[in-house]
Write a protein that holds these residues in place. Sequence first.
Motif, PDB file in Angstrom:
ATOM      1  N   THR A 177       0.831  -1.211   0.000  1.00  0.00           N
ATOM      2  CA  THR A 177       0.000   0.000   0.000  1.00  0.00           C
ATOM      3  C   THR A 177       0.861   1.254   0.000  1.00  0.00           C
ATOM      4  O   THR A 177       0.590   2.222  -0.726  1.00  0.00           O
ATOM      5  CB  THR A 177      -0.926  -0.011   1.222  1.00  0.00           C
ATOM      6  OG1 THR A 177      -1.727  -1.190   1.193  1.00  0.00           O
ATOM      7  CG2 THR A 177      -1.826   1.203   1.234  1.00  0.00           C
ATOM      8  N   PHE A 178       1.911   1.241   0.806  1.00  0.00           N
ATOM      9  CA  PHE A 178       2.821   2.393   0.844  1.00  0.00           C
ATOM     10  C   PHE A 178       3.480   2.596  -0.514  1.00  0.00           C
ATOM     11  O   PHE A 178       3.586   3.736  -1.012  1.00  0.00           O
ATOM     12  CB  PHE A 178       3.879   2.175   1.923  1.00  0.00           C
ATOM     13  CG  PHE A 178       4.906   3.274   1.989  1.00  0.00           C
ATOM     14  CD1 PHE A 178       4.613   4.492   2.577  1.00  0.00           C
ATOM     15  CD2 PHE A 178       6.170   3.090   1.449  1.00  0.00           C
ATOM     16  CE1 PHE A 178       5.553   5.507   2.628  1.00  0.00           C
ATOM     17  CE2 PHE A 178       7.120   4.095   1.496  1.00  0.00           C
ATOM     18  CZ  PHE A 178       6.806   5.306   2.096  1.00  0.00           C
ATOM     19  N   GLY A 179       3.923   1.503  -1.131  1.00  0.00           N
ATOM     20  CA  GLY A 179       4.533   1.623  -2.451  1.00  0.00           C
ATOM     21  C   GLY A 179       3.575   2.158  -3.483  1.00  0.00           C
ATOM     22  O   GLY A 179       3.932   3.009  -4.310  1.00  0.00           O
ATOM     23  N   ALA A 180       2.312   1.669  -3.441  1.00  0.00           N
ATOM     24  CA  ALA A 180       1.308   2.172  -4.379  1.00  0.00           C
ATOM     25  C   ALA A 180       1.046   3.656  -4.144  1.00  0.00           C
ATOM     26  O   ALA A 180       0.870   4.430  -5.096  1.00  0.00           O
ATOM     27  CB  ALA A 180       0.020   1.364  -4.244  1.00  0.00           C
ATOM     28  N   ALA A 181       0.997   4.076  -2.871  1.00  0.00           N
ATOM     29  CA  ALA A 181       0.771   5.487  -2.562  1.00  0.00           C
ATOM     30  C   ALA A 181       1.929   6.351  -3.063  1.00  0.00           C
ATOM     31  O   ALA A 181       1.715   7.447  -3.603  1.00  0.00           O
ATOM     32  CB  ALA A 181       0.583   5.668  -1.057  1.00  0.00           C
ATOM     33  N   VAL A 182       3.160   5.850  -2.900  1.00  0.00           N
ATOM     34  CA  VAL A 182       4.320   6.608  -3.385  1.00  0.00           C
ATOM     35  C   VAL A 182       4.274   6.750  -4.903  1.00  0.00           C
ATOM     36  O   VAL A 182       4.509   7.827  -5.464  1.00  0.00           O
ATOM     37  CB  VAL A 182       5.622   5.921  -2.938  1.00  0.00           C
ATOM     38  CG1 VAL A 182       6.835   6.547  -3.626  1.00  0.00           C
ATOM     39  CG2 VAL A 182       5.781   6.020  -1.427  1.00  0.00           C
ATOM     40  N   ILE A 183       3.947   5.651  -5.581  1.00  0.00           N
ATOM     41  CA  ILE A 183       3.866   5.706  -7.051  1.00  0.00           C
ATOM     42  C   ILE A 183       2.753   6.649  -7.496  1.00  0.00           C
ATOM     43  O   ILE A 183       2.926   7.451  -8.427  1.00  0.00           O
ATOM     44  CB  ILE A 183       3.638   4.287  -7.609  1.00  0.00           C
ATOM     45  CG1 ILE A 183       4.876   3.415  -7.347  1.00  0.00           C
ATOM     46  CG2 ILE A 183       3.335   4.339  -9.096  1.00  0.00           C
ATOM     47  CD1 ILE A 183       4.700   1.968  -7.742  1.00  0.00           C
ATOM     48  N   ALA A 184       1.592   6.565  -6.816  1.00  0.00           N
ATOM     49  CA  ALA A 184       0.493   7.470  -7.163  1.00  0.00           C
ATOM     50  C   ALA A 184       0.878   8.923  -6.935  1.00  0.00           C
ATOM     51  O   ALA A 184       0.517   9.815  -7.728  1.00  0.00           O
ATOM     52  CB  ALA A 184      -0.753   7.112  -6.348  1.00  0.00           C
ATOM     53  N   THR A 185       1.630   9.185  -5.853  1.00  0.00           N
ATOM     54  CA  THR A 185       2.087  10.547  -5.579  1.00  0.00           C
ATOM     55  C   THR A 185       3.000  11.050  -6.684  1.00  0.00           C
ATOM     56  O   THR A 185       2.874  12.191  -7.155  1.00  0.00           O
ATOM     57  CB  THR A 185       2.808  10.598  -4.226  1.00  0.00           C
ATOM     58  OG1 THR A 185       1.916  10.156  -3.187  1.00  0.00           O
ATOM     59  CG2 THR A 185       3.281  12.006  -3.909  1.00  0.00           C
ATOM     60  N   LEU A 186       3.925  10.190  -7.123  1.00  0.00           N
ATOM     61  CA  LEU A 186       4.839  10.592  -8.191  1.00  0.00           C
ATOM     62  C   LEU A 186       4.083  10.837  -9.494  1.00  0.00           C
ATOM     63  O   LEU A 186       4.370  11.805 -10.226  1.00  0.00           O
ATOM     64  CB  LEU A 186       5.905   9.513  -8.395  1.00  0.00           C
ATOM     65  CG  LEU A 186       6.872   9.294  -7.213  1.00  0.00           C
ATOM     66  CD1 LEU A 186       7.823   8.147  -7.519  1.00  0.00           C
ATOM     67  CD2 LEU A 186       7.663  10.569  -6.936  1.00  0.00           C
ATOM     68  N   VAL A 187       3.111   9.973  -9.792  1.00  0.00           N
ATOM     69  CA  VAL A 187       2.328  10.154 -11.015  1.00  0.00           C
ATOM     70  C   VAL A 187       1.531  11.445 -10.949  1.00  0.00           C
ATOM     71  O   VAL A 187       1.497  12.233 -11.919  1.00  0.00           O
ATOM     72  CB  VAL A 187       1.393   8.945 -11.227  1.00  0.00           C
ATOM     73  CG1 VAL A 187       0.419   9.219 -12.369  1.00  0.00           C
ATOM     74  CG2 VAL A 187       2.209   7.694 -11.535  1.00  0.00           C
ATOM     75  N   CYS A 188       0.899  11.695  -9.807  1.00  0.00           N
ATOM     76  CA  CYS A 188       0.118  12.928  -9.661  1.00  0.00           C
ATOM     77  C   CYS A 188       1.010  14.161  -9.751  1.00  0.00           C
ATOM     78  O   CYS A 188       0.620  15.185 -10.330  1.00  0.00           O
ATOM     79  CB  CYS A 188      -0.636  12.911  -8.327  1.00  0.00           C
ATOM     80  SG  CYS A 188      -2.005  11.730  -8.267  1.00  0.00           S
ATOM     81  N   ALA A 189       2.207  14.069  -9.176  1.00  0.00           N
ATOM     82  CA  ALA A 189       3.135  15.194  -9.261  1.00  0.00           C
ATOM     83  C   ALA A 189       3.523  15.462 -10.712  1.00  0.00           C
ATOM     84  O   ALA A 189       3.579  16.622 -11.162  1.00  0.00           O
ATOM     85  CB  ALA A 189       4.372  14.927  -8.415  1.00  0.00           C
ATOM     86  N   GLY A 190       3.796  14.379 -11.460  1.00  0.00           N
ATOM     87  CA  GLY A 190       4.134  14.568 -12.869  1.00  0.00           C
ATOM     88  C   GLY A 190       2.997  15.147 -13.668  1.00  0.00           C
ATOM     89  O   GLY A 190       3.187  16.070 -14.490  1.00  0.00           O
ATOM     90  N   VAL A 191       1.777  14.615 -13.447  1.00  0.00           N
ATOM     91  CA  VAL A 191       0.615  15.125 -14.177  1.00  0.00           C
ATOM     92  C   VAL A 191       0.352  16.587 -13.815  1.00  0.00           C
ATOM     93  O   VAL A 191       0.034  17.423 -14.685  1.00  0.00           O
ATOM     94  CB  VAL A 191      -0.617  14.254 -13.876  1.00  0.00           C
ATOM     95  CG1 VAL A 191      -1.880  14.885 -14.463  1.00  0.00           C
ATOM     96  CG2 VAL A 191      -0.423  12.847 -14.435  1.00  0.00           C
TER      97      VAL A 191
END
Length: 441
Positions: free
Chosen positions: A2-16
């Motif tokens: 879950t933490f890894g998914a949240a980190v990846i989602a954060t990075l994707v949202c930051a890029g978008v």
Amino acid sequence: MTFGAAVIATLVCAGVSALALLSVRGQATDYEHEQTVADALHVVHLIKRDRLPSRLDEHDSSALQVLDARGAVVAATRSLAGRAPMATFRPDEQSVQTSRVLCPPAGLSGCMDVVSFRVYQSDGDWTVYAADATVPWYVSPHLCAFLLLVSAMAVAVTAAHTWRTVGRTLAPVDAIRAELAEITATDSGRRVPVPPIRDELRQLAVTVNATLDRLDSALERQRRFTSDASHDLRSPITAARVCIEEALMCPGEADWPAVAASTLTCLDRLQAIVDDLLELARLDADADAAAHAAPVDLSALVGAELDRGPRRHPVHPHLTPGTTVRGDRLRLARLLTNLLDNAERHAESRIDVTVRGLDGTAVLEVLDDGAGIAPEHRELVFQRFARLKDARERDAGGTGLGLPIARQIARSHGGTLTIEDSRRGARFVLRLPLVQGRVSR
């Protein structure tokens, strides 16, 4: 996870969000520049119609200045009234418009997009300057707040969905773990739950249950072996103890040499059982089978063993030279000795030993002319400490481990040891992989 998914989602949202800011900022910059140009063109229009006032109106927060042919400020917005020209650059001779970003223009503050227009007049070229603040990197606080809110919601939804999905996926694993934690040696019949969905977790559960089945069988064999070993070890110890206790009851009348001989007989049987147990333990561990593997001529080995001394019944060899196998010579000799000893206990008048090659397999047969073994008992005799009634009557001193040791030696060499049909007596057949062209004597 879950933490890894949240980190990846954060990075994707930051890029978008960064791409969205760049796109919106580019559009906003173009829009503001067009507005600044429009304000400047409006002033150019006033100049051309001789309707230019000394105080210009501000349009969309633009700062405006008009310079005559001598470079003097003849009109300006209120923020630049009475001030020097905000810029010194002008369009070149081939163009009427140019623009630059000045940080800041003269008389103003902050970085601004400054547009310069050349206006052709009868007394010379006039210059119109229009300036407006540049668009910041974040475009506007409202846009940043919106992007942060959307990103936070996306990360939260991703984390919650991942938590739920992973929890649902790993629930069978947790059930398997909990069941395994409660299984003990005294309660080995329990099995882990098998998920209904045919996926990798179901395969894991099926494999775990199969492993538990094998462990349960091994534990049952161990319990049975321990019970049988305890019984067989207790018999010679009890016999020796009874013999000595009887002699001690009347020490003056006891035949001590006979007592010693009887005790030694019991100790010999005890030592034979212990030696066989140690040999079985070594075979089970298979610690040194590969270290002593070498080409062995099975016919020469049988001949050498038969030449060691006479036996109670004649042994008739039928040997094919060059029948070579790969294995431990000492263990193969032990296997042959065990088969010959078993045949001697049951033979009536003769024993036949045959060695030959057949379809890439070395075959060793030991056949006696005794009563034979019933088909339903042919696997029983290979169980440890298992002795048929006839065997106990013929030789009460046997350990019941000779044939199990022989079969284990055969298996450790990649072969088989079975009892096959014969017209008379018991026919033990050993099959081992044949090695062509090599002989060890």
